[in-house]
Scaffold this motif. Structure first.
Motif, PDB file in Angstrom:
ATOM      1  N   ALA A 127      66.808-107.606  24.659  1.00 30.55           N
ATOM      2  CA  ALA A 127      64.659-107.393  24.160  1.00 30.55           C
ATOM      3  C   ALA A 127      64.327-109.085  24.442  1.00 30.55           C
ATOM      4  CB  ALA A 127      64.728-106.618  22.986  1.00 30.55           C
ATOM      5  N   GLU A 128      63.767-108.992  24.911  1.00 36.37           N
ATOM      6  CA  GLU A 128      62.785-110.286  24.704  1.00 36.37           C
ATOM      7  C   GLU A 128      61.288-110.009  24.065  1.00 36.37           C
ATOM      8  OE1 GLU A 128      61.558-112.779  28.418  1.00 36.37           O
ATOM      9  OE2 GLU A 128      63.837-111.671  29.229  1.00 36.37           O
ATOM     10  N   VAL A 129      61.125-110.779  22.644  1.00 36.90           N
ATOM     11  CA  VAL A 129      60.368-109.920  21.771  1.00 36.90           C
ATOM     12  C   VAL A 129      59.563-111.401  20.839  1.00 36.90           C
ATOM     13  CG1 VAL A 129      60.452-109.299  19.405  1.00 36.90           C
ATOM     14  CG2 VAL A 129      61.921-108.637  20.571  1.00 36.90           C
ATOM     15  N   ILE A 130      58.107-111.778  21.719  1.00 35.91           N
ATOM     16  CA  ILE A 130      57.406-112.351  20.371  1.00 35.91           C
ATOM     17  C   ILE A 130      57.220-112.024  19.461  1.00 35.91           C
ATOM     18  CG2 ILE A 130      54.993-113.522  19.879  1.00 35.91           C
ATOM     19  CD1 ILE A 130      55.204-113.074  23.495  1.00 35.91           C
ATOM     20  N   TRP A 131      57.377-112.624  17.965  1.00 34.22           N
ATOM     21  CA  TRP A 131      57.804-112.273  17.033  1.00 34.22           C
ATOM     22  C   TRP A 131      56.224-113.109  16.402  1.00 34.22           C
ATOM     23  CZ3 TRP A 131      58.436-115.439  12.531  1.00 34.22           C
ATOM     24  CH2 TRP A 131      58.122-114.981  11.275  1.00 34.22           C
ATOM     25  N   THR A 132      55.456-112.123  15.645  1.00 25.82           N
ATOM     26  CA  THR A 132      54.542-113.031  14.457  1.00 25.82           C
ATOM     27  C   THR A 132      54.309-112.504  13.171  1.00 25.82           C
ATOM     28  OG1 THR A 132      52.902-111.416  15.130  1.00 25.82           O
ATOM     29  CG2 THR A 132      52.815-113.741  16.840  1.00 25.82           C
ATOM     30  N   ALA A 133      53.877-113.273  12.808  1.00 25.14           N
ATOM     31  CA  ALA A 133      54.338-113.207  10.919  1.00 25.14           C
ATOM     32  C   ALA A 133      52.755-114.030  10.178  1.00 25.14           C
ATOM     33  CB  ALA A 133      55.627-113.303  10.549  1.00 25.14           C
ATOM     34  N   GLU A 134      52.182-113.227   9.091  1.00 16.99           N
ATOM     35  CA  GLU A 134      51.700-114.008   8.451  1.00 16.99           C
ATOM     36  C   GLU A 134      52.337-114.626   6.521  1.00 16.99           C
ATOM     37  OE1 GLU A 134      47.755-113.537   5.685  1.00 16.99           O
ATOM     38  OE2 GLU A 134      48.394-112.696   7.736  1.00 16.99           O
ATOM     39  N   ALA A 135      52.600-115.304   6.240  1.00 12.93           N
ATOM     40  CA  ALA A 135      53.537-116.264   4.495  1.00 12.93           C
ATOM     41  C   ALA A 135      52.225-115.447   3.908  1.00 12.93           C
ATOM     42  CB  ALA A 135      52.977-117.669   5.344  1.00 12.93           C
ATOM     43  N   GLY A 136      53.113-115.059   2.857  1.00  8.21           N
ATOM     44  CA  GLY A 136      52.186-114.237   1.770  1.00  8.21           C
ATOM     45  C   GLY A 136      52.728-115.173   0.706  1.00  8.21           C
TER      46      GLY A 136
END
Length: 141
Positions: free
Chosen positions: A93-102
């Motif tokens: 799987a090719e995946v784009i991961w996005t996140a926000e630091a909490g």
């Protein structure tokens, strides 16, 4: 009508990977959520990247212990599958991961947006995820 998620009582590989990512997104800590997906002998390997300086190999127990750590740092995260390739007992799987630091931890600031491009290789055994190798390319933060 055939259930496309389950075939002969076993999750289809792509649906299992999607469910695994969903559980990671919600920072689930319930082993009962993961048991239908993860082989008891799972081995997850994360190769060096901007966050992980060396190769990290986790078995089932270590993986279950690492999941809550993400919740300590991240407010939210999303796995967006771009492409999948399946051959035999392997799904890539090719995946784009996005996140926000909490939280402000180390070099991260609360509210900071993070993005990475993952190549995840999942191997299956006995109808469950048996091996996972991650090649994670993070944008600079």
């Amino acid at each position: 009508m055939e259930n496309k998620t389950i075939k002969d009582g076993v999750f289809v590989k792509l649906e299992m990977v999607k469910r695994f990512f969903e559980l990671c997104e919600t920072f689930s800590t319930l082993e009962s959520d993961f048991q239908p997906l993860l082989h008891s002998e799972i081995e997850q390997t994360e190769f060096p990247n901007l966050i992980t300086s060396g190769v990290v190999v986790s078995n089932y127990e270590a993986l279950m212990q690492r999941i809550p750590n993400g919740k300590k740092l991240l407010k939210e995260q999303k796995y967006d599958i771009q492409r999948v390739y399946e051959t035999g007992e392997t799904l890539i799987a090719e995946v784009i991961w996005t996140a926000e630091a909490g939280a402000a931890i180390g070099s991260f600031k609360a509210g900071q947006r993070l993005k990475a491009y993952f190549c995840c290789i999942f191997e299956f055994k006995d109808g469950k995820i048996y091996r996972q190798r991650n090649y994670d390319c993070f944008e600079r933060f």
